[in-house]
Design an enzyme around this catalytic site. Structure first.
Site, PDB file in Angstrom:
ATOM      1  CG  ASP A  43      -1.779  -1.153   1.397  1.00 57.99           C
ATOM      2  OD1 ASP A  43      -1.691  -2.073   0.576  1.00 57.99           O
ATOM      3  OD2 ASP A  43      -2.567  -1.170   2.355  1.00 57.99           O
ATOM      4  CD  GLN A  59       1.526  -1.998   4.079  1.00 58.81           C
ATOM      5  OE1 GLN A  59       1.595  -3.215   3.952  1.00 58.81           O
ATOM      6  NE2 GLN A  59       0.398  -1.368   4.333  1.00 58.81           N
ATOM      7  CG  PHE A 102       1.077  -4.120   8.064  1.00 54.81           C
ATOM      8  CD1 PHE A 102       0.683  -4.745   6.895  1.00 54.81           C
ATOM      9  CD2 PHE A 102       1.905  -4.813   8.946  1.00 54.81           C
ATOM     10  CE1 PHE A 102       1.085  -6.041   6.605  1.00 54.81           C
ATOM     11  CE2 PHE A 102       2.308  -6.104   8.663  1.00 54.81           C
ATOM     12  CZ  PHE A 102       1.902  -6.722   7.487  1.00 54.81           C
ATOM     13  NE  ARG A 184      -6.191  -4.590   7.806  1.00 53.93           N
ATOM     14  CZ  ARG A 184      -6.861  -5.677   8.177  1.00 53.93           C
ATOM     15  NH1 ARG A 184      -6.717  -6.153   9.399  1.00 53.93           N
ATOM     16  NH2 ARG A 184      -7.681  -6.292   7.345  1.00 53.93           N
ATOM     17  CD1 TRP A 323      -7.400  -7.356  -1.814  1.00 54.05           C
ATOM     18  CD2 TRP A 323      -5.581  -8.526  -1.311  1.00 54.05           C
ATOM     19  NE1 TRP A 323      -6.763  -6.707  -0.786  1.00 54.05           N
ATOM     20  CE2 TRP A 323      -5.656  -7.405  -0.456  1.00 54.05           C
ATOM     21  CE3 TRP A 323      -4.508  -9.414  -1.166  1.00 54.05           C
ATOM     22  CZ2 TRP A 323      -4.692  -7.151   0.523  1.00 54.05           C
ATOM     23  CZ3 TRP A 323      -3.553  -9.155  -0.199  1.00 54.05           C
ATOM     24  CH2 TRP A 323      -3.643  -8.040   0.634  1.00 54.05           C
TER      25      TRP A 323
END
Length: 324
Positions: A43, A59, A102, A184, A323
Site C-alpha cells: 500500500d 509498504q 503496516f 489497522r 487481491w
C-alpha cells in the site's frame, strides 16, 4: 537525526534497497508509476507535502519480490512524476511491530517535525477476539499470531525515530466486540477545533468493517471519539485504508472493501476502493452518506489515500494490485 539512530534491521533494509537500485536501471521502470527500489510493493502510505516536497511512503519487502514482513520505503518528488528514492524509514525492529510495519499516514506537527502513524503487528498472548480470524492481515498465516496496534514515529523528512510511548492506540481503546487482530490503517486528519483526528478500521460481528474516529490535542495522546460509519453487509466484509475529507462542500469517506459483490457496473473487482459521499456535522461528528460508487473502474486500484496539496488540490494515489 542520522543513520547512527537506525537499528541494525533498518540499516540492513537500506543496504538491500541500495543494492536493488543498482540492479534495476531507470529505463526498466515505469515512466509515471512509482515502483519500489527493489522487492515487493504494498500500500501507499503517508502521502503528504512536507519540507517543500511531496512525500510518499510505501509498504514493501526490500529483500525479495514476494510478500513478507513489511517495511516503509520512502520517495519524494516536486511534480508527482519524477521520484527520488530516499532510504527506508521504518523496519520491524521492535516488539510492537515485529510482525511488520503496516499502513498509516503522515502530518506536520506545530513544531515543524513530521509525524508518522502506522499499524504494528505485535505478538498476542491469547486468541484473537474474532473466532473466524485466521490471522491479523491477509498473508499472515503463520505462528505466532499477531494483534494490531497503532504506533508513532517522528522525523525530519529523511530519518524517523519511533515514539517511546508506543502504542498510542492499543487494544484497550477499542469498543467492545471489535477484533484486536483486525485493527489497522490509521489516517490522520485535521479537525475543526484545531486538534488531530485519526480514522482506523476494525472488524466487528460477521467479519464486517467498522470505521472508528479518535482524537488528540498534540498527536501523541489519543482518545476514542465514536464510530464514524460501519458496513451494514451491503459492501463486502472487512474494510481497509479509510480516508475522510471535504471537497466542494461535500464530505467523502474512502474505504477499500474486501469480498465485494458486483452491482451492475459497480464493484466488479471484489477488492477495490470505493467512496461514500454525504454530509458531516463537525460538532456532533456524525457522517450521513447519501450515495456510494467505485473510485476507479479498472481492475487495479486498491488502498487509496489522498492528500491536500498547497495549491488546494485533493490528490489521490492507489496501489496497482488486485487481491484476486
Amino acid at each position: 537525526m542520522n543513520n547512527n539512530t537506525c537499528s541494525l534491521t533498518l540499516l540492513s533494509a537500506r543496504r538491500a534497497e541500495a543494492e536493488g537500485m543498482e540492479r534495476i536501471s531507470p529505463e526498466e521502470r515505469p515512466a509515471f508509476h512509482l515502483t519500489p527500489p527493489a522487492g515487493w510493493l504494498n500500500d501507499p502510505n503517508g502521502f503528504s507535502f512536507y519540507g517543500g516536497q511531496y512525500h510518499l511512503f510505501f509498504q514493501y519487502n526490500p529483500y525479495a519480490a514476494h510478500w513478507d514482513k513489511m517495511h516503509w520505503g520512502h520517495a519524494v518528488t516536486d511534480d508527482l512524476l519524477k521520484w527520488t528514492y530516499l532510504p527506508a524509514v521504518l523496519a520491524p525492529d521492535s516488539v510492537l511491530d515485529e510482525g511488520g510495519c503496516f499502513s498509516g499516514s503522515a502530518i506536520e506537527l506545530e513544531d515543524g517535525r513530521q509525524l508518522l502513524m502506522y499499524t504494528g503487528l505485535t505478538p498476542e498472548p491469547k486468541d484473537c477476539a474474532s473466532p473466524e480470524a485466521d490471522a491479523c492481515d491477509p498473508g499472515v498465516q503463520k505462528e505466532p499470531e499477531y494483534y494490531q496496534v497503532q504506533n508513532l514515529a517522528v522525523g525530519d523528512g529523511r530519518d524517523y525515530v519511533k515514539y517511546e510511548g508506543n502504542p498510542v492506540i492499543g487494544s484497550g481503546m477499542l469498543p467492545e466486540g471489535l477484533d484486536l487482530c483486525q485493527f489497522r490503517d490509521p489516517k490522520m486528519i485535521p479537525l475543526k477545533d484545531g486538534s488531530y483526528g485519526v480514522l482506523t478500521v476494525s472488524m466487528g460481528e460477521g467479519g464486517l468493517g467498522h470505521v472508528l474516529l479518535f482524537r488528540s490535542e498534540d498527536g501523541f495522546s489519543w482518545q476514542f471519539l465514536r464510530e464514524l460509519y460501519r458496513n451494514d453487509g451491503r459492501f463486502g466484509l472487512m474494510w481497509e485504508c479509510p480516508d475522510f475529507f471535504e471537497l466542494d462542500g461535500k464530505w467523502f469517506l474512502l474505504v477499500s472493501p474486501m469480498d465485494m459483490i458486483r452491482r451492475g457496473f459497480e464493484y466488479h473487482n471484489g477488492y477495490e476502493s470505493m467512496v461514500f459521499g454525504g454530509s458531516f456535522d463537525e460538532e456532533s461528528l456524525e457522517f450521513k452518506p447519501d450515495y456510494d460508487q467505485c473510485v476507479d473502474y479498472g481492475i487495479d486500484f486498491y488502498a487509496a489515500q489522498t492528500m491536500l496539496a498547497p495549491d488546494g488540490r485533493r490528490i489521490m494515489v492507489g496501489w496497482m494490485q488486485n487481491w484476486e
